[in-house]
Design a protein around this motif. Sequence first.
Motif, PDB file in Angstrom:
ATOM      1  N   THR A 146     -33.826 -72.639 -84.843  1.00 16.50           N
ATOM      2  CA  THR A 146     -34.429 -72.690 -86.180  1.00 16.50           C
ATOM      3  C   THR A 146     -33.421 -72.576 -87.321  1.00 16.50           C
ATOM      4  O   THR A 146     -33.734 -72.946 -88.449  1.00 16.50           O
ATOM      5  N   ILE A 147     -32.233 -72.090 -87.061  1.00 18.28           N
ATOM      6  CA  ILE A 147     -31.275 -71.792 -88.134  1.00 18.28           C
ATOM      7  C   ILE A 147     -31.015 -72.996 -89.028  1.00 18.28           C
ATOM      8  O   ILE A 147     -30.993 -72.885 -90.246  1.00 18.28           O
ATOM      9  N   PHE A 148     -30.822 -74.178 -88.440  1.00 20.24           N
ATOM     10  CA  PHE A 148     -30.512 -75.369 -89.227  1.00 20.24           C
ATOM     11  C   PHE A 148     -31.719 -76.287 -89.419  1.00 20.24           C
ATOM     12  O   PHE A 148     -31.576 -77.406 -89.893  1.00 20.24           O
ATOM     13  N   ASP A 149     -32.903 -75.805 -89.085  1.00 25.44           N
ATOM     14  CA  ASP A 149     -34.130 -76.581 -89.271  1.00 25.44           C
ATOM     15  C   ASP A 149     -34.585 -76.453 -90.726  1.00 25.44           C
ATOM     16  O   ASP A 149     -34.862 -75.349 -91.207  1.00 25.44           O
ATOM     17  N   ALA A 150     -34.669 -77.565 -91.415  1.00 24.86           N
ATOM     18  CA  ALA A 150     -34.988 -77.558 -92.852  1.00 24.86           C
ATOM     19  C   ALA A 150     -36.350 -76.929 -93.162  1.00 24.86           C
ATOM     20  O   ALA A 150     -36.561 -76.428 -94.257  1.00 24.86           O
ATOM     21  N   GLU A 151     -37.250 -76.940 -92.218  1.00 25.90           N
ATOM     22  CA  GLU A 151     -38.581 -76.361 -92.436  1.00 25.90           C
ATOM     23  C   GLU A 151     -38.705 -74.925 -91.928  1.00 25.90           C
ATOM     24  O   GLU A 151     -39.409 -74.113 -92.514  1.00 25.90           O
ATOM     25  N   LYS A 152     -38.026 -74.612 -90.825  1.00 25.60           N
ATOM     26  CA  LYS A 152     -38.247 -73.338 -90.136  1.00 25.60           C
ATOM     27  C   LYS A 152     -37.137 -72.308 -90.307  1.00 25.60           C
ATOM     28  O   LYS A 152     -37.277 -71.180 -89.847  1.00 25.60           O
ATOM     29  N   SER A 153     -36.046 -72.658 -90.941  1.00 21.74           N
ATOM     30  CA  SER A 153     -34.904 -71.746 -91.016  1.00 21.74           C
ATOM     31  C   SER A 153     -35.278 -70.408 -91.657  1.00 21.74           C
ATOM     32  O   SER A 153     -35.883 -70.382 -92.733  1.00 21.74           O
ATOM     33  N   PRO A 154     -34.892 -69.301 -91.025  1.00 18.89           N
ATOM     34  CA  PRO A 154     -35.134 -68.000 -91.646  1.00 18.89           C
ATOM     35  C   PRO A 154     -34.291 -67.806 -92.910  1.00 18.89           C
ATOM     36  O   PRO A 154     -34.564 -66.912 -93.702  1.00 18.89           O
ATOM     37  N   LEU A 155     -33.296 -68.665 -93.111  1.00 18.37           N
ATOM     38  CA  LEU A 155     -32.458 -68.567 -94.307  1.00 18.37           C
ATOM     39  C   LEU A 155     -33.113 -69.177 -95.546  1.00 18.37           C
ATOM     40  O   LEU A 155     -32.552 -69.126 -96.626  1.00 18.37           O
ATOM     41  N   LYS A 156     -34.307 -69.707 -95.409  1.00 19.32           N
ATOM     42  CA  LYS A 156     -35.011 -70.286 -96.556  1.00 19.32           C
ATOM     43  C   LYS A 156     -35.585 -69.195 -97.464  1.00 19.32           C
ATOM     44  O   LYS A 156     -36.047 -69.479 -98.562  1.00 19.32           O
ATOM     45  N   ASN A 157     -35.529 -67.960 -96.994  1.00 18.99           N
ATOM     46  CA  ASN A 157     -36.034 -66.828 -97.769  1.00 18.99           C
ATOM     47  C   ASN A 157     -35.251 -65.589 -97.331  1.00 18.99           C
ATOM     48  O   ASN A 157     -35.213 -65.280 -96.143  1.00 18.99           O
TER      49      ASN A 157
END
Length: 92
Positions: free
Chosen positions: A67-78
Amino acid sequence: MSEIAQITSDSLAAVLENLETEAPIELDLSTNIFDAVDSFAIVDLLLETEGRIEAVYGRYVPLADETIFDAEKSPLKNWATWNAYVEKCIAA
């Protein structure tokens, strides 16, 4: 500030020191790191955070997953989600 929040914010600060960004990143619980930096900085953040976790907890905790580099699922999106993700990885 919790120990995990301190680790993640210190890790991000270390990565940003060596990163040239057009505008400074204002860090709060809703900050989207995924869109604010490039993939190399994300890798650096993962490595820096893993190193700090190992120093504090005495064991290696891998943070990278699908998920780290997934544009929809990355935990780094928030930022709050990133902290919760790191805490979950440490607890596992």
